[in-house]
Write an enzyme that holds these catalytic residues in place. Structure first.
Site, PDB file in Angstrom:
ATOM      1  N   THR A 126      36.334  37.352  30.517  1.00  0.00           N
ATOM      2  CA  THR A 126      36.129  38.804  30.657  1.00  0.00           C
ATOM      3  C   THR A 126      36.947  39.574  29.628  1.00  0.00           C
ATOM      4  O   THR A 126      38.017  39.104  29.200  1.00  0.00           O
ATOM      5  CB  THR A 126      36.539  39.237  32.088  1.00  0.00           C
ATOM      6  OG1 THR A 126      36.732  40.644  32.097  1.00  0.00           O
ATOM      7  CG2 THR A 126      37.850  38.601  32.529  1.00  0.00           C
ATOM      8  N   ASP A 127      36.490  40.775  29.293  1.00  0.00           N
ATOM      9  CA  ASP A 127      37.268  41.635  28.391  1.00  0.00           C
ATOM     10  C   ASP A 127      38.574  42.091  29.038  1.00  0.00           C
ATOM     11  O   ASP A 127      39.476  42.571  28.358  1.00  0.00           O
ATOM     12  CB  ASP A 127      36.443  42.853  27.937  1.00  0.00           C
ATOM     13  CG  ASP A 127      35.970  43.754  29.074  1.00  0.00           C
ATOM     14  OD1 ASP A 127      36.226  43.441  30.256  1.00  0.00           O
ATOM     15  OD2 ASP A 127      35.345  44.793  28.775  1.00  0.00           O
ATOM     16  N   GLU A 128      38.672  41.922  30.379  1.00  0.00           N
ATOM     17  CA  GLU A 128      39.881  42.396  31.070  1.00  0.00           C
ATOM     18  C   GLU A 128      41.128  41.611  30.654  1.00  0.00           C
ATOM     19  O   GLU A 128      42.245  42.061  30.897  1.00  0.00           O
ATOM     20  CB  GLU A 128      39.674  42.370  32.589  1.00  0.00           C
ATOM     21  CG  GLU A 128      38.529  43.290  32.987  1.00  0.00           C
ATOM     22  CD  GLU A 128      38.406  43.564  34.471  1.00  0.00           C
ATOM     23  OE1 GLU A 128      39.421  43.574  35.180  1.00  0.00           O
ATOM     24  OE2 GLU A 128      37.259  43.788  34.917  1.00  0.00           O
ATOM     25  N   TYR A 154      43.709  39.550  39.023  1.00  0.00           N
ATOM     26  CA  TYR A 154      42.413  39.006  38.584  1.00  0.00           C
ATOM     27  C   TYR A 154      42.440  38.704  37.089  1.00  0.00           C
ATOM     28  O   TYR A 154      42.171  37.573  36.659  1.00  0.00           O
ATOM     29  CB  TYR A 154      41.278  39.992  38.896  1.00  0.00           C
ATOM     30  CG  TYR A 154      40.002  39.712  38.121  1.00  0.00           C
ATOM     31  CD1 TYR A 154      39.248  38.571  38.391  1.00  0.00           C
ATOM     32  CD2 TYR A 154      39.554  40.572  37.111  1.00  0.00           C
ATOM     33  CE1 TYR A 154      38.083  38.294  37.665  1.00  0.00           C
ATOM     34  CE2 TYR A 154      38.399  40.305  36.395  1.00  0.00           C
ATOM     35  CZ  TYR A 154      37.664  39.167  36.669  1.00  0.00           C
ATOM     36  OH  TYR A 154      36.528  38.893  35.946  1.00  0.00           O
ATOM     37  N   LYS A 158      42.244  35.083  34.986  1.00  0.00           N
ATOM     38  CA  LYS A 158      41.207  34.761  34.000  1.00  0.00           C
ATOM     39  C   LYS A 158      41.856  34.424  32.648  1.00  0.00           C
ATOM     40  O   LYS A 158      41.423  33.510  31.955  1.00  0.00           O
ATOM     41  CB  LYS A 158      40.236  35.931  33.839  1.00  0.00           C
ATOM     42  CG  LYS A 158      39.368  36.227  35.047  1.00  0.00           C
ATOM     43  CD  LYS A 158      38.417  35.102  35.407  1.00  0.00           C
ATOM     44  CE  LYS A 158      37.289  34.921  34.412  1.00  0.00           C
ATOM     45  NZ  LYS A 158      36.316  33.889  34.851  1.00  0.00           N
TER      46      LYS A 158
HETATM   47  P1  NAD Z   1      30.589  37.018  41.731  1.00  0.00           P
HETATM   48  O1  NAD Z   1      31.821  37.309  42.515  1.00  0.00           O
HETATM   49  O2  NAD Z   1      29.346  37.826  41.971  1.00  0.00           O
HETATM   50  O3  NAD Z   1      30.178  35.483  41.960  1.00  0.00           O
HETATM   51  C1  NAD Z   1      31.120  34.443  41.970  1.00  0.00           C
HETATM   52  C2  NAD Z   1      30.435  33.186  42.522  1.00  0.00           C
HETATM   53  O4  NAD Z   1      31.371  32.106  42.458  1.00  0.00           O
HETATM   54  C3  NAD Z   1      30.008  33.310  43.990  1.00  0.00           C
HETATM   55  O5  NAD Z   1      28.703  32.792  44.155  1.00  0.00           O
HETATM   56  C4  NAD Z   1      31.031  32.466  44.739  1.00  0.00           C
HETATM   57  O6  NAD Z   1      30.507  31.871  45.917  1.00  0.00           O
HETATM   58  C5  NAD Z   1      31.368  31.414  43.689  1.00  0.00           C
HETATM   59  N1  NAD Z   1      32.703  30.838  43.891  1.00  0.00           N
HETATM   60  C6  NAD Z   1      33.871  31.499  44.085  1.00  0.00           C
HETATM   61  N2  NAD Z   1      34.868  30.622  44.270  1.00  0.00           N
HETATM   62  C7  NAD Z   1      34.324  29.380  44.156  1.00  0.00           C
HETATM   63  C8  NAD Z   1      34.853  28.076  44.230  1.00  0.00           C
HETATM   64  N3  NAD Z   1      36.163  27.852  44.464  1.00  0.00           N
HETATM   65  N4  NAD Z   1      34.023  27.021  44.060  1.00  0.00           N
HETATM   66  C9  NAD Z   1      32.685  27.229  43.837  1.00  0.00           C
HETATM   67  N5  NAD Z   1      32.129  28.446  43.774  1.00  0.00           N
HETATM   68  C10 NAD Z   1      32.940  29.513  43.923  1.00  0.00           C
HETATM   69  O7  NAD Z   1      31.037  37.090  40.205  1.00  0.00           O
HETATM   70  P2  NAD Z   1      30.231  37.600  38.921  1.00  0.00           P
HETATM   71  O8  NAD Z   1      30.373  39.063  38.805  1.00  0.00           O
HETATM   72  O9  NAD Z   1      28.884  36.969  38.910  1.00  0.00           O
HETATM   73  O10 NAD Z   1      31.114  36.956  37.775  1.00  0.00           O
HETATM   74  C11 NAD Z   1      30.864  35.631  37.302  1.00  0.00           C
HETATM   75  C12 NAD Z   1      31.866  35.291  36.208  1.00  0.00           C
HETATM   76  O11 NAD Z   1      31.742  36.237  35.141  1.00  0.00           O
HETATM   77  C13 NAD Z   1      33.317  35.363  36.672  1.00  0.00           C
HETATM   78  O12 NAD Z   1      34.011  34.280  36.083  1.00  0.00           O
HETATM   79  C14 NAD Z   1      33.827  36.688  36.127  1.00  0.00           C
HETATM   80  O13 NAD Z   1      35.208  36.628  35.853  1.00  0.00           O
HETATM   81  C15 NAD Z   1      33.010  36.813  34.850  1.00  0.00           C
HETATM   82  N6  NAD Z   1      32.737  38.201  34.384  1.00  0.00           N
HETATM   83  C16 NAD Z   1      32.172  39.116  35.238  1.00  0.00           C
HETATM   84  C17 NAD Z   1      31.872  40.396  34.765  1.00  0.00           C
HETATM   85  C18 NAD Z   1      31.205  41.425  35.654  1.00  0.00           C
HETATM   86  O14 NAD Z   1      31.006  42.565  35.207  1.00  0.00           O
HETATM   87  N7  NAD Z   1      30.798  41.083  36.875  1.00  0.00           N
HETATM   88  C19 NAD Z   1      32.152  40.726  33.437  1.00  0.00           C
HETATM   89  C20 NAD Z   1      32.730  39.767  32.602  1.00  0.00           C
HETATM   90  C21 NAD Z   1      33.005  38.503  33.092  1.00  0.00           C
HETATM   91  P1  TYD Z   2      34.510  47.480  39.342  1.00  0.00           P
HETATM   92  O1  TYD Z   2      33.029  47.495  39.525  1.00  0.00           O
HETATM   93  O2  TYD Z   2      35.369  47.001  40.473  1.00  0.00           O
HETATM   94  O3  TYD Z   2      34.781  46.656  38.008  1.00  0.00           O
HETATM   95  P2  TYD Z   2      36.172  46.469  37.153  1.00  0.00           P
HETATM   96  O4  TYD Z   2      37.309  46.993  37.933  1.00  0.00           O
HETATM   97  O5  TYD Z   2      36.250  44.980  36.989  1.00  0.00           O
HETATM   98  O6  TYD Z   2      35.938  47.204  35.863  1.00  0.00           O
HETATM   99  O7  TYD Z   2      34.979  48.950  38.979  1.00  0.00           O
HETATM  100  C1  TYD Z   2      34.467  49.641  37.856  1.00  0.00           C
HETATM  101  C2  TYD Z   2      35.205  50.943  37.744  1.00  0.00           C
HETATM  102  O8  TYD Z   2      34.849  51.763  38.854  1.00  0.00           O
HETATM  103  C3  TYD Z   2      36.712  50.815  37.803  1.00  0.00           C
HETATM  104  O9  TYD Z   2      37.301  51.778  36.921  1.00  0.00           O
HETATM  105  C4  TYD Z   2      37.074  51.135  39.233  1.00  0.00           C
HETATM  106  C5  TYD Z   2      35.999  52.143  39.629  1.00  0.00           C
HETATM  107  N1  TYD Z   2      35.590  52.134  41.053  1.00  0.00           N
HETATM  108  C6  TYD Z   2      35.563  53.335  41.774  1.00  0.00           C
HETATM  109  O10 TYD Z   2      35.883  54.410  41.248  1.00  0.00           O
HETATM  110  N2  TYD Z   2      35.158  53.288  43.072  1.00  0.00           N
HETATM  111  C7  TYD Z   2      34.806  52.125  43.695  1.00  0.00           C
HETATM  112  O11 TYD Z   2      34.467  52.150  44.911  1.00  0.00           O
HETATM  113  C8  TYD Z   2      34.816  50.916  42.948  1.00  0.00           C
HETATM  114  C9  TYD Z   2      34.439  49.612  43.582  1.00  0.00           C
HETATM  115  C10 TYD Z   2      35.227  50.969  41.608  1.00  0.00           C
END
Ligand code: NAD
Ligand code: TYD
Length: 340
Positions: A126-128, A154, A158
């Protein structure tokens, strides 16, 4: 024909990636490993289950013996690790499970890759991991050379995993790659994250909780563009490399919430400013020059198109998110597999 093992495939991006693979590489086999935490929803994979090229294992990535057995049976060529605890707010409340899954789980997977031999281990990061940028310096963006500098448990977990992946490449010669993507949005996004939460609450005429003043900036990318980037990197990206993935689409949280209200004809009165998140990152912005130059990747879905597709998806799939809000989705595995 390749066998691609996808962890975390019952979550948001992993499930979109599985459908992307089955559609764009119908010759490949896709093996999904997911232990179905609260964020995993097996009903999301209902259509994939009907594809003979797809198989699902309910297994924790930290379960060394279970993972070893799956590698022995399935012999994956490529492993893509999406499995993670992914919600910043939960990591602030209970960091431990983030360290377990995001760091130790990554180690277990890479040990299995070393033992069984694979073509590529791809870590979805992630960019985080780069921390945040100030609001008053729009010229600054994260490149692959930006130092790791994390804010939340978090992002720290990562970043730790990324360092471990690079250590396995250097020490053991494991062929790895890492992608660091900005915030995704699209179908199957769990309604605890900003965009799906606001859509679901607006549709239910419930308050829309905006943290702080709503001025934090995120760089939003439609999930399918991210899936295409990962597919390119794992097949054609240089081993050992990090690739940033982002859409040049920076928006303030409050702009997004208002846009959702406008599209759904809901009043701004629903917007409720609540206490800010601890350590809240101000701004993320990705410079995706490297993946464009080396692999020709560019985002294809403009935000105004992607957000309408996303809101329409939530309008047309009320059952998917309503069963999540009611908790009923957690019984799906039992109903499908309980007596098998
Ligand atoms: P999500 O929380 O929607 O899904 C995570 C999945 O992993 C779930 O299905 C969960 O059951 C499974 N999981 C969790 N712990 C596990 C374990 N111990 N063993 C097996 N399965 C397990 O997450 P997401 O938003 O789809 O993100 C997926 C990946 O992408 C993550 O690694 C996250 O850090 C990365 N990512 C997400 C975003 C975003 O905007 N959502 C952006 C950049 C990177
Ligand atoms: P989020 O979807 O949790 O992603 P991330 O924190 O990984 O970027 O949140 C996106 C942005 O929205 C973040 O600045 C936090 C804000 N946010 C709210 O203002 N209200 C909410 O209820 C949630 C879940 C997030």
């Amino acid at each position: 024909m390749k066998t691609v093992l996808v962890t975390g495939g019952a979550g948001f991006i992993g499930s979109n990636f599985i459908y992307y693979l089955l559609r764009t590489h119908p010759e490949d086999r896709v093996v999904c490993v997911d232990c179905l935490t609260y964020a995993g929803n097996l009903s999301t994979l209902k259509d994939a289950m009907e594809n003979p090229h797809f198989v699902f294992y309910k297994t924790d990535i930290c379960d060394r013996d279970g993972i070893d057995r799956i590698f022995t049976v399935e012999k994956p060529d490529i492993v893509v690790n999406f499995a993670a605890e992914s919600h910043v707010d939960r990591s602030i409340e209970s960091p431990e499970v983030f360290l377990r899954t995001n760091i130790l789980g990554t180690q277990v997977l890479m040990d299995a890759c070393r033992k069984h031999g694979i073509e590529r281990y791809h870590q979805v990061s992630t960019d985080e991991v780069y921390g945040d940028l100030p609001l008053d310096r729009p010229d600054l963006m994260f490149t692959e050379e930006t130092p790791i500098h994390t804010s939340s448990p978090y992002s720290a977990s990562k970043a730790s995993a990324d360092l471990l992946v690079q250590a396995y490449a250097r020490t053991y010669g494991l062929p790895v790659s890492i992608s660091r993507c900005s915030n995704n949005y699209g179908p199957y996004h769990f309604p605890e994250k900003l965009i799906p939460l606001m859509i679901a609450n607006a549709l239910n005429d419930k308050p829309l909780p905006v943290y702080g003043e709503g001025k934090n900036v995120r760089d939003w990318l439609y999930v399918e563009d991210h899936c295409r980037a990962i597919d390119l990197i794992m097949r054609e990206g240089r081993p050992g490399e990090v690739y940033n993935v982002g859409g040049h689409n920076e928006m303030q949280n409050i702009e997004i919430v208002k846009l959702i209200c406008d599209y759904l004809h809901k009043p701004y009165d629903l917007i409720t400013y609540v206490k800010d998140r601890k350590g809240h990152d101000m701004r993320y912005a990705i410079d995706p020059t490297k993946i464009h130059r080396e692999l020709g990747w560019l985002p294809e879905t403009p935000f105004r198109v992607g957000i309408v597709k996303t809101i329409d998806w939530y309008l047309n799939h009320r059952e998917w998110w309503e069963t999540i809000i009611s908790g009923e989705y957690r019984n799906y595995y039992e109903r499908m597999y309980g007596n098998r």
